[in-house]
Structure formats: C-alpha cells, structure tokens
Design a protein around this motif. Structure first.
Motif: not given
Length: 638
Positions: A435-464
C-alpha cells in the motif's frame, strides 16, 4: 428548555450508563457500518486500477484479486476475536501493543488508528455524497456543502448518546445489508439464467474513465495486481472497531462483541465477494459521475417489477456511507478516552458529555474530518490513498503483539493461535509495504508525515502531565507558613470608575485583607485629576493609586505594577486582585461591554503569588425596578 437540550435531548445521570450499552442487534448496526459500506467503493477502486490497463480482461482478474483480500479478512476476524478475549477493557490494537511491545510501538498504533478513523469519516461521507450526486447531478457543484451537512448530521446524532444514535442509524444499516443481498442474489441469478447482458458503452463517452474496451492481458503484471490489491484493501477497514469498543456492549460484553465481530465478517465476505462477482459479470466500467453500484443496480433492476429497488439501493448506499462514519464516532472517542487516561492526549477527552457520550472526541472528529473534506473537495478517489495505511499499520503491530502475548502467557490453545497471528502478521506486513509503495505519491506520504508529528505531540503531552504531576505531588501535609501574615497580604481592587460595583468590591476586600489598595490605570491625565477629586469628596478611607499610561495600553502598565508589588512581598504573603465583571441579562448585551476581565485574568495567571478574584456585578432591570418600587410603592415605573 435551552438550545442544547433541544438539540441533544435531556441530560442523563451517571447511573444511566448501563442503559446506554449496545446489544448485539444494535452493536452490529453501529460498528459494522464501516466494513459493510466498503462494497460501495472498494470494488470500484479495484476496477479503476485494472480496467484502464487491461480493458475487458480486467473483469476476469478482479475476482482473483479479491480472493486474498477475503482470506486476509477471515484471518483478521479470527485474530481480533482473540484480542477481545484477551483484552476485555477495549482499546484493541493499542492496548495489545502497549502491553506486549511497549510505549513507542503503542503510540505508533494509536496515531495510525486516529488517522484511519478520521479518514474513515472523510472518505465515507465523500463517497455518500458521490452516491447522492449520481442520482441528482445538479448537486455536483455543491458536493462539499452536502458532505459537510452529512458530517454535522451524524455528529449531532452521536452527541445525543449511544442508545439514541444506534436506533437512529441502525435501521438504515440493516436496510442496506438486505438491499445489497437482494441485488447480489437477483443479479447473479439473472446472470446464471442468461437473461441479462453485460453493459455496453459508447466509444467516445466522456464520462467513461477508460476507453479501453478490448480484452487484453498484455498489461498484466505483478505490480498492477499489487496495486489493485492495495486499492481493494479499503474493504478491510472497520474490522478493528469492535475490539476497540468492547466496553460499549452490554454484559457479557466479550461474548456480545465476539458475536458481532463474526456477524460482521460473514456479512462483509458475502457483500464484498458477491458485488465483485456481479460487477465482473456485467463488465461495469468506472465512470466519472456515476458510481459502479449505481450502474449495477440500474442494470439488474431495470425493466423488472421491482425497479424501485434502484432508488432504494442509491438512497441507502448514501445512508450507509454516512453511517460508516458512525464506526469512527464510536471507536475513536473510546480510544481517545484510553489515551487520555494514559496521559497521551488532553484529559478533556476522558470526560463524558451530558448524554454520557465522549462528546469532546466526537467534536474532534467533526472538526478534523470537515477540514479534510474541504481540503480535498469531497473527492473520494483523492482521499482513498490516505485511507488504508493507518489501519494496516495497526493490523500488523496488533498481530505481532498477539504473537508475543501467546509466547508470554502460553494460554490454552496458544500453539495454533500463534500460527494464526503469525500468518496475519506476515500478510498485513506485506500489505502495508504494498500500500505504501503504490499509494505513496498519490497522497499516502501525507499520512506517513503526519503520524510522527502526532506521535511527537502525544509524547509532549505525556511529559507535560508527568512534569506537572511531580510538581503537584504531596507526600506529607504541612502548612507553608503561619497564619499571622494573612491579614497583612495586600489586596488590590482594580477600578474603572467610582460606582456601586467598586463599593461591592471594597466590601469583599475588607473581609480578606487589612491592606487594601484601589488601582486605576488611566489613559488621560485630566480624567485622573477628576477621579482623585471625586475620591476625596466621597472621603473613601482607602488609598487610591493611579497609574498613567500615555500609550493608551492598560495591560502592560498593570502587569509592571503587579510585578513591582510582588517583588515587595514578605515571606508567606500573597496579592489578591479583585476585578469586577459586569454580568448582563442577555448574551448579546456582552457585545456592548469591554471584555478586559478575560485579559486581566490571563495576565495574572503568570504570577506565582497573585490570586485573581472575579467579582460579578449583576444588572437586572426588572429586579432593580422591583427594588425601587418596594422602597417607594407610590413611585411610578420608568
């Protein structure tokens, strides 16, 4: 009755939560809508990949592409039934991964599920809009507005509570299931009896996406088949929702959840597999403004005595696609509730609303899904590449976590169960890469890029929350200082003008401090002189301090004044600041008054040893007239 009660209904007591649990009948309609609705677009997504390359030969290959998807669906159903048995408190893949793989893999699953649930709403609503515009083409230019109305409708339905939303959305789900079953049975029967012919299209029809009407296998390749497979995997979304929502079922919750999961699997296999066979037999070409399901229903029911079923199919296809979003509205708020208890998202997500639903999570879905619909123009095909990545990441980690669970616990039957989860891990891992290989350039890269950002936010909330918790930790109780200095702590009454509200503030200040000062931040020297003169004439026995602000900004001089006073405090002293808030009879009257109280309060919150007290001053014209009349009954009303 206020507007909130009109829209959401009367509030429920905490003790009413047992009545809000889902039975098997209503649980299936609520949690199966996403999985069963996939027949409305998953088959079309497969054909969109195969037909432009292979032409009519695609209809021989599409059923073969569907077989591994159905096999994977069976594996996932069995696997998630094991999750329900092992983790009855809900949370599904997140809870399994957290216990067996640790913190960070669990956060990967959480971010994957959040993105998948949000995309479920956006894709389902957009697909429902496409079904409506297939019947009413004049609405095509307004499809974003139509989609937003659908999101608002389903949001309000869920805010009204689990039981009410189940009843509101359950019947359309069952009508769709039975209507699609009739369509598949009647269609395949007519195909078997040879009284229905494959569809034909004009060679130059601009609405037909592919103009390749020849039968050719020249373009077939492993890459093409994997691309079609990855597109069809959208049919697997929603399987995990039941394991996430186990606490929402009536007791015995585990048994009821398992039953619903098995029923969901059986219905999904029949509808998805049957629809692919029927679409292939009729050789349905994907079109721009008409869905594949619409074409199939028109061909099967056209010219028969039950031709009305075409409109039933279209209407309830649109409804089931709207209700597919309901799966996310039931799964994601519970996941956010669990994450809030683990301190990974704001704790507001752990609070139930007046109807005992997790209203903050529901509103979160509404806002984010609406933004996605606006951003992608309610175009299903543009959002599909973003859709399945999250759920397959969670599938893979969940399967692997269950393998670790069986190795760790060696519970009854663990030797054959670990093989099931091992097969599921391998299949979903391969599918994820495909799915990542076939959908990456079609827009899947946005989800792949968003997940680390969301994960970093969760880690920040937990540390806070961890940091704040340590700051607030109290192991032994003892007073900070003696009570002798309390009366000497300064109290500052913030004054705008000399009036009754000032008198009320001074009366209160007298009860908490013997060291009261009245402060006025003045923009004009003339007004300051006039104010001091009036102060002396009234002989007010409290010091008045006036701070001039030549730049007309009252916030900065006020803040500087407080900092200076705070620096003069003795040990154990605090500053109390009293601010008058004018309370009006009507909300719209607030527009006529300054809202500086809010800004003063926010500014004072920066100071460690300063307390802000909001003194409400009510003005009620009717009560004032009654008071005057009671004091002087002969007076006329004015």
């Amino acid at each position: 009755m206020n507007l909130k009660n009109i829209i959401l209904g009367k509030p429920l007591k905490n003790s009413d939560i047992s009545n809000e649990k889902l039975s098997k009948v209503w649980g299936l309609s609520v949690l199966a809508s996403d999985a069963v609705s996939s027949v409305a677009y998953a088959g079309e997504e497969i054909l969109l990949v195969l037909v432009p390359v292979m032409g009519l030969s695609a209809f021989h290959v599409a059923p073969l592409v569907t077989l591994p998807i159905l096999l994977l669906l069976v594996v996932l159903i069995i696997s998630y039934s094991q999750v329900i048995a092992a983790y009855p408190k809900g949370g599904g893949a997140y809870s399994v991964t957290k216990e067996n793989l640790g913190k960070y893999p669990a956060l990967v699953v959480a971010t994957a599920l959040i993105t998948d649930y949000i995309m479920t709403v956006a894709v389902s609503i957009s697909s429902a809009t496409a079904a409506i515009t297939s019947v009413f083409p004049q609405l095509i230019n307004y499809k974003v507005l139509v989609a937003l109305c659908f999101v608002l409708f389903i949001t309000i339905g869920n805010l009204r509570g689990i039981r009410e939303s189940a009843k509101l959305f359950g019947i359309p789900t069952y009508i769709f299931i039975f209507s699609m079953a009739i369509l598949i049975i009647v269609g395949l029967t007519r195909v078997a009896l040879h009284n229905i012919q494959p569809l034909t299209y004009a060679p130059n029809d601009p609405n037909v996406i592919s103009q390749n009407f020849n039968s050719s296998v020249a373009g077939i390749s492993i890459a093409l088949l994997l691309h079609a497979f990855s597109s069809g995997c959208s049919a697997l979304t929603g399987v995990e929702a039941v394991s996430n929502a186990v606490p929402s079922f009536k007791e015995p919750s585990q048994r009821n959840a398992k039953t619903v999961l098995y029923m969901l699997g059986g219905i999904s296999i029949f509808l998805f597999g049957g629809s692919i066979l029927l679409e292939s037999a009729l050789q349905v070409m994907p079109m721009k403004n008409v869905t594949v399901i619409s074409q199939v229903a028109s061909a099967v029911f056209n010219g028969t005595w039950f031709s009305f079923m075409y409109y039933v199919i279209q209407i309830f296809t649109a409804l089931i696609l709207i209700l597919a979003a309901n799966t996310a509205y039931n799964g994601l708020p519970i996941l956010l509730y669990i994450l809030a208890h683990d301190n990974y998202v704001p704790r507001q997500f752990a609070h139930r609303g007046t109807k005992l639903s997790f209203s903050n999570g529901i509103l979160f879905i509404f806002v984010v899904a609406s933004l996605l619909i606006i951003g992608f123009g309610a175009d299903t095909h543009r959002m599909i590449p973003l859709y399945t990545i999250g759920v397959f990441i969670s599938f893979t980690l969940c399967q692997f976590s269950m393998m670790r669970y069986w190795l760790r616990t060696k519970a009854k039957g663990w030797k054959y169960k670990i093989w099931i989860n091992g097969l599921g891990t391998l299949m979903t891992l391969v599918d994820t890469f495909v799915i990542v290989y076939n959908k990456f350039l079609d827009g899947a890269w946005m989800v792949i890029a968003a997940m680390p950002v969301l994960m970093a936010f969760m880690i920040y909330v937990n540390r806070h929350y961890t940091y704040v918790g340590k700051q607030l930790e109290l192991k032994q109780f003892g007073p900070y200082h003696s009570d002798t200095s309390v009366g000497d702590s300064p109290c500052i009454v913030l004054m705008q003008s000399i009036n009754k509200s000032l008198l009320k503030s001074l009366n209160y200040a007298k009860t908490i401090s013997d060291n009261t000062i009245v402060l006025h931040i003045c923009r004009h020297p003339e007004h300051a002189a006039e104010l001091k003169k009036q102060w002396e004439e009234l002989n007010i026995p409290i010091p008045l301090e006036v701070v001039l602000t030549p730049y007309r900004d009252i916030m900065k001089p006020f803040d500087d004044y407080i900092w200076a006073k705070e620096a003069q405090l003795k040990h154990g002293q605090f500053i109390s600041v009293i601010i008058v808030k004018f309370v009006t009879d009507h909300w719209y009257d607030n527009l006529l008054h300054s809202q500086n109280t809010y800004f003063f309060e926010r500014m004072l919150s920066k100071h460690k040893n300063v307390t802000a007290t909001i003194m409400p001053f009510h003005y009620n014209q009717n009560q004032e007239q009654l008071r005057l009349h009671s004091e002087n009954p002969s007076s006329e009303k004015t």
